[in-house]
Design an enzyme around this catalytic site. Structure first.
Site, PDB file in Angstrom:
ATOM      1  CB  SER A 107      -0.960  -0.048   1.196  1.00 37.26           C
ATOM      2  OG  SER A 107      -2.024   0.858   1.054  1.00 37.26           O
ATOM      3  CG  ASP A 232      -7.185  -2.795  -3.170  1.00 34.82           C
ATOM      4  OD1 ASP A 232      -7.768  -2.081  -2.344  1.00 34.82           O
ATOM      5  OD2 ASP A 232      -5.945  -2.909  -3.219  1.00 34.82           O
ATOM      6  CG  HIS A 261      -5.823  -2.630   0.377  1.00 39.70           C
ATOM      7  ND1 HIS A 261      -5.192  -2.173  -0.758  1.00 39.70           N
ATOM      8  CD2 HIS A 261      -5.200  -2.009   1.429  1.00 39.70           C
ATOM      9  CE1 HIS A 261      -4.241  -1.316  -0.430  1.00 39.70           C
ATOM     10  NE2 HIS A 261      -4.216  -1.203   0.895  1.00 39.70           N
TER      11      HIS A 261
END
Length: 281
Positions: A107, A232, A261
């Site tokens: 991320s 996601d 995610h």
């Protein structure tokens, strides 16, 4: 005053501006190929435990650290811009004597890695894996019309995160991790996300959503793997992973069908295997 990065008596990496960063280095010796993991916004190095165990079992040297204001690292109340965070990564690599590393990010860690490479070069990094990245640009701008409205981003920080962060985690944790992750595992992830300071969360959130990496990604010049789920909800695939891969010459995009995610828990074993294959070249 800036200083040379070093290890203190407690084994923390002390950065050039004096911030003590907790790290874990799971061995294999200094001759073992290093794999360095960067966690997401709000999460700590603990989040990479399963993938680090896979690296250790394969004879590699897994290393991870907690970002400033996160996990067990110091909370200096400053330095949540990508230049400073990239310098922190540079200091960790130097203090631990790491070269030819496979750098793995999750991320928001993508921004730290990209800025590190464009700011410090690739002398210590041989390849880069971006898992569910926030790059190239999350926010909507005139030339990024598919991005997220900045009013929505600001409302999240003001009305959700700063007002009742534990409640937001409770309401949204399942969407992050997916339907197959156990409740105890989900509780572990949410517990990690409660450890950073609110200041670190707020300032780094603004940094990661507003920073534009479209000019930096084409300059990386090393093998890049992008891994992302097609469900996601945090970083939509078409906004982040696909565009990131398209901007990096020769990058490979690996899409996990039906995945959310939080791939490090939802697809822990598969992700570990894919990262090992990438690290092996």
């Amino acid at each position: 005053m800036q200083r040379a990065p070093a290890l203190d008596a407690a084994g923390h990496v002390v950065t050039r501006d004096g911030v003590a960063l907790f790290h874990r280095d799971w061995g294999g010796g200094r001759d073992a190929a290093p794999v360095v993991f960067l966690a997401s916004w709000s999460l700590a190095s603990d989040s990479w435990a399963h993938q680090m165990m896979a690296c250790r079992a394969a004879g590699l040297r897994p290393v991870a650290y907690d970002r400033r204001g996160h996990g067990r690292s110091a909370d200096p109340g400053r330095g949540y811009d990508f230049d400073t965070l990239a310098d922190d990564l540079a200091d960790v690599l130097e203090a631990l004597g790491i070269r030819s590393a496979t750098l793995v990010t999750f991320s928001a860690g993508a921004g730290e890695a990209v800025r590190y490479l464009t700011r410090h070069g690739a002398a210590r990094v041989s390849r880069l894996a971006l898992v569910a990245p926030t790059t190239p640009l999350m926010a909507r701008t005139g030339d990024n019309p598919d991005g997220i409205d900045t009013a929505v981003l600001d409302a999240f920080a003001r009305d959700e995160m700063l007002r009742d962060w534990p409640r937001w985690l409770e309401d949204n944790g399942r969407a992050f991790a997916g339907p197959d992750v156990s409740e105890p595992m989900l509780a572990w992830v949410k517990g990690m996300a409660l450890r950073p300071s609110l200041l670190a969360l707020a300032e780094f959130h603004r940094t990661l959503t507003r920073t534009d990496f479209r000019g930096e990604l084409p300059r990386l010049g090393l093998p890049v793997l992008v891994v992302q789920g097609d469900r996601d909800a945090t970083c939509p695939l078409d906004l982040t992973g696909r565009r990131t891969a398209a901007l990096v010459p020769g990058a490979r995009l690996l899409v996990y069908e039906g995945a959310p995610h939080g791939l490090f828990v939802s697809h822990a074993e598969r992700l570990g295997a894919d990262l090992l294959a990438f690290a092996a070249g």
